[in-house]
Design an enzyme around this catalytic site. Structure first.
Site, PDB file in Angstrom:
ATOM      1  N   GLY A  55       0.776  -1.238   0.000  1.00 19.95           N
ATOM      2  CA  GLY A  55       0.000   0.000   0.000  1.00 19.95           C
ATOM      3  C   GLY A  55       0.811   1.294   0.000  1.00 19.95           C
ATOM      4  O   GLY A  55       0.240   2.373   0.113  1.00 19.95           O
ATOM      5  N   TRP A  57       2.390   2.905  -2.435  1.00 17.10           N
ATOM      6  CA  TRP A  57       2.043   3.827  -3.536  1.00 17.10           C
ATOM      7  C   TRP A  57       0.673   4.449  -3.299  1.00 17.10           C
ATOM      8  O   TRP A  57       0.452   5.623  -3.608  1.00 17.10           O
ATOM      9  CB  TRP A  57       2.067   3.093  -4.883  1.00 17.10           C
ATOM     10  N   ASP A  75      -4.802  -5.468  -5.897  1.00 18.83           N
ATOM     11  CA  ASP A  75      -3.711  -6.438  -5.758  1.00 18.83           C
ATOM     12  C   ASP A  75      -4.279  -7.843  -5.582  1.00 18.83           C
ATOM     13  O   ASP A  75      -5.390  -8.018  -5.099  1.00 18.83           O
ATOM     14  CB  ASP A  75      -2.798  -6.110  -4.563  1.00 18.83           C
ATOM     15  N   ASP A 121       2.872  -1.032 -10.314  1.00 14.09           N
ATOM     16  CA  ASP A 121       4.124  -1.548  -9.750  1.00 14.09           C
ATOM     17  C   ASP A 121       4.049  -3.080  -9.714  1.00 14.09           C
ATOM     18  O   ASP A 121       4.744  -3.722  -8.940  1.00 14.09           O
ATOM     19  CB  ASP A 121       4.269  -0.974  -8.325  1.00 14.09           C
ATOM     20  N   LYS A 161       6.189  -0.203 -13.942  1.00 19.31           N
ATOM     21  CA  LYS A 161       7.493  -0.844 -13.680  1.00 19.31           C
ATOM     22  C   LYS A 161       7.689  -1.994 -14.657  1.00 19.31           C
ATOM     23  O   LYS A 161       6.755  -2.712 -14.981  1.00 19.31           O
ATOM     24  CB  LYS A 161       7.503  -1.404 -12.268  1.00 19.31           C
TER      25      LYS A 161
END
Ligand SMILES: C[S@@+](CC[C@H](N)C(=O)[O-])C[C@H]1O[C@@H](n2cnc3c(N)ncnc32)[C@H](O)[C@@H]1O
Length: 226
Positions: A55, A57, A75, A121, A161
């Site tokens: 968490g 970000w 997620d 990410d 990413k």
């Protein structure tokens, strides 16, 4: 050896800093650094954060968008609640996740509203086989780009990413640069040295009707790969 020691020391430094600032991950600083440099997220923005556990970000994004903004984190793993952030547990590949995002957007804003920034990410489980990890990571980056295409409003921003490797070049030049007015490869200080991860920052989403922006685009100087 010396390089490893330096990398560990840096990791340790950011780990301590994250704890001191109540961030859930060192990763939080990577997004913070990118946002300081490129002003990706602004007050009042709507953000979709893919691969959001634990968490960090989401915390940084929420700080930047403020009370008026909206942050939705996704997620595979559950995420401990974060005040003011909407969290979805699920695979970003699944339609169920998109339905959950649509429901939040409709409830908090309006039906079919577009978002300002998509950040991802997402990382694969590391297998140790570099080529395989690179390929899976590019697959996740492509998945996040499909979210950008579906949800971003024209002019919107995107951060992703990717584990650097031979497929990064095509992803950057053929898939990102064609869809955004500005794109950069970036290695945040918080992850430099030992890691092969890089971030791609793209601003000025052209939207599906790319011709609308051609005139404006011509006036912007080419600010591409570093
Ligand atoms: C490096 S962590 C993210 C750290 C996070 N940005 C932070 O600041 O706390 C990468 C995350 O990507 C998630 N992930 C990988 N593949 C995913 C997928 N298909 N859908 C959703 N999440 C995924 C993993 O579960 C993992 O928690």
């Amino acid at each position: 050896m010396a390089k490893n020691w330096q990398a560990n020391r840096r990791k340790d430094h950011f780990y301590k800093k994250a704890k001191a600032q109540n961030f859930r991950s060192r990763a939080a600083f990577k997004l913070q650094q990118m946002c300081e440099r490129y002003r990706i997220i602004k007050e009042g923005d709507i953000i979709i954060d893919l691969g959001a556990n634990p968490g960090g970000w989401c915390q940084v994004a929420k700080e930047l968008v403020g009370e008026e903004g909206l942050v939705i984190g996704v997620d595979l793993k559950p995420i401990e609640p974060i005040k003011g952030v909407h969290l979805i547990k699920g695979n970003a590949k699944s339609e169920r996740v998109k339905r959950a995002i649509n429901e939040i957007l409709e409830k908090e804003r309006e039906k079919n509203i577009k978002v300002n920034v998509v950040i991802s990410d997402m990382s694969p489980k590391i297998s140790g086989n570099y080529h395989m990890d690179h390929a899976v990571s590019v697959g996740l980056a492509e998945l996040s780009l499909s979210f950008a295409e579906e949800y971003l409003r024209p002019g919107g921003g995107y951060v992703v990413k990717v584990f650097d490797g031979d497929m990064t070049h095509d992803f950057f030049h053929k898939e990102i640069r064609t869809r955004f007015r500005m794109a950069k490869r970036h290695s945040p200080i918080a992850s430099r040295s030992s890691s092969s991860e890089i971030y791609i920052i793209a601003l000025g989403y052209k939207g599906l009707d790319k011709e609308d922006l051609v005139e404006e685009e011509d006036e912007i100087s080419d600010d591409s790969e570093e």
